[in-house]
Write a protein that holds these residues in place. Structure first.
Motif, mmCIF file in Angstrom:
data_model
loop_
_atom_site.group_PDB
_atom_site.id
_atom_site.type_symbol
_atom_site.label_atom_id
_atom_site.label_comp_id
_atom_site.label_asym_id
_atom_site.label_seq_id
_atom_site.Cartn_x
_atom_site.Cartn_y
_atom_site.Cartn_z
ATOM 1 N N ASP A 9 0.830 -1.196 0.000
ATOM 2 C CA ASP A 9 0.000 0.000 0.000
ATOM 3 C C ASP A 9 0.874 1.258 0.000
ATOM 4 O O ASP A 9 1.839 1.354 0.760
ATOM 5 N N TYR A 10 0.516 2.219 -0.846
ATOM 6 C CA TYR A 10 1.312 3.436 -1.000
ATOM 7 C C TYR A 10 1.536 4.165 0.325
ATOM 8 O O TYR A 10 2.680 4.497 0.676
ATOM 9 N N ASP A 11 0.478 4.440 1.070
ATOM 10 C CA ASP A 11 0.625 5.197 2.318
ATOM 11 C C ASP A 11 1.509 4.450 3.314
ATOM 12 O O ASP A 11 2.358 5.055 3.976
ATOM 13 N N LEU A 12 1.334 3.146 3.403
ATOM 14 C CA LEU A 12 2.158 2.349 4.302
ATOM 15 C C LEU A 12 3.630 2.406 3.869
ATOM 16 O O LEU A 12 4.526 2.589 4.702
ATOM 17 N N MET A 51 5.144 4.741 2.241
ATOM 18 C CA MET A 51 5.703 6.077 2.516
ATOM 19 C C MET A 51 6.023 6.220 4.009
ATOM 20 O O MET A 51 7.048 6.806 4.387
ATOM 21 N N ASP A 52 5.169 5.668 4.863
ATOM 22 C CA ASP A 52 5.453 5.668 6.303
ATOM 23 C C ASP A 52 6.714 4.863 6.602
ATOM 24 O O ASP A 52 7.540 5.258 7.434
#
Length: 109
Positions: A50-53, A55-56
Motif C-alpha cells: 500500500d502506498y501510504d504504508l 511512505m510511512d
C-alpha cells in the motif's frame, strides 16, 4: 493505490564498514517486521504494498538509522506507483535469477 519502493539508507558518518552494516541491519530488521513484500539486495531493499504504508516505512527507515547512531543519513528512494494496473513485482523482475543468487550465496558462505 499500490507501489514498490527501493530504499537505500546510507549512514554517512559511520566510523567503519562494520558500523555501516550494523546500522543498515537495524533498518532491515524493521523492514522485515512490516506487512509488505520485501526484497533485500546488496545496495538497496525493496518494499511492495500500500502506498501510504510504504511512505510511512520510508520515513521510519531514516528515523531508525538516526536512533541507531547515524548523525547524518542519506536516503535514496525509487518509487513505482500503480493506480490501477497490477504491480510489476520484484518476483517477476528477478525471481528467475534465484538460482544464480543461490550459487553466489553458496560460493561465499
Amino acid at each position: 493505490m499500490q507501489c514498490a519502493v527501493a530504499i537505500q539508507v546510507l549512514p554517512m558518518d559511520a566510523a567503519s564498514d562494520d558500523e555501516v552494516v550494523r546500522i543498515v541491519d537495524e533498518v532491515i530488521d524493521y523492514l522485515r517486521a512490516q506487512p509488505v513484500s520485501l526484497f533485500v539486495g546488496p545496495f538497496e531493499s525493496t518494499v511492495e504494498g500500500d502506498y501510504d504504508l510504504c511512505m510511512d516505512i520510508l520515513k521510519a527507515c531514516q528515523e531508525i538509522a538516526v536512533k541507531a547512531g547515524a548523525g547524518k543519513v542519506m536516503t535514496y528512494a525509487k518509487i513505482d506507483v500503480r493506480a490501477e494496473e497490477p504491480m510489476l513485482t520484484t518476483e517477476r523482475k528477478v525471481g528467475k535469477y534465484a538460482g544464480l543468487n543461490a550459487r553466489f550465496d553458496a560460493d561465499h558462505a
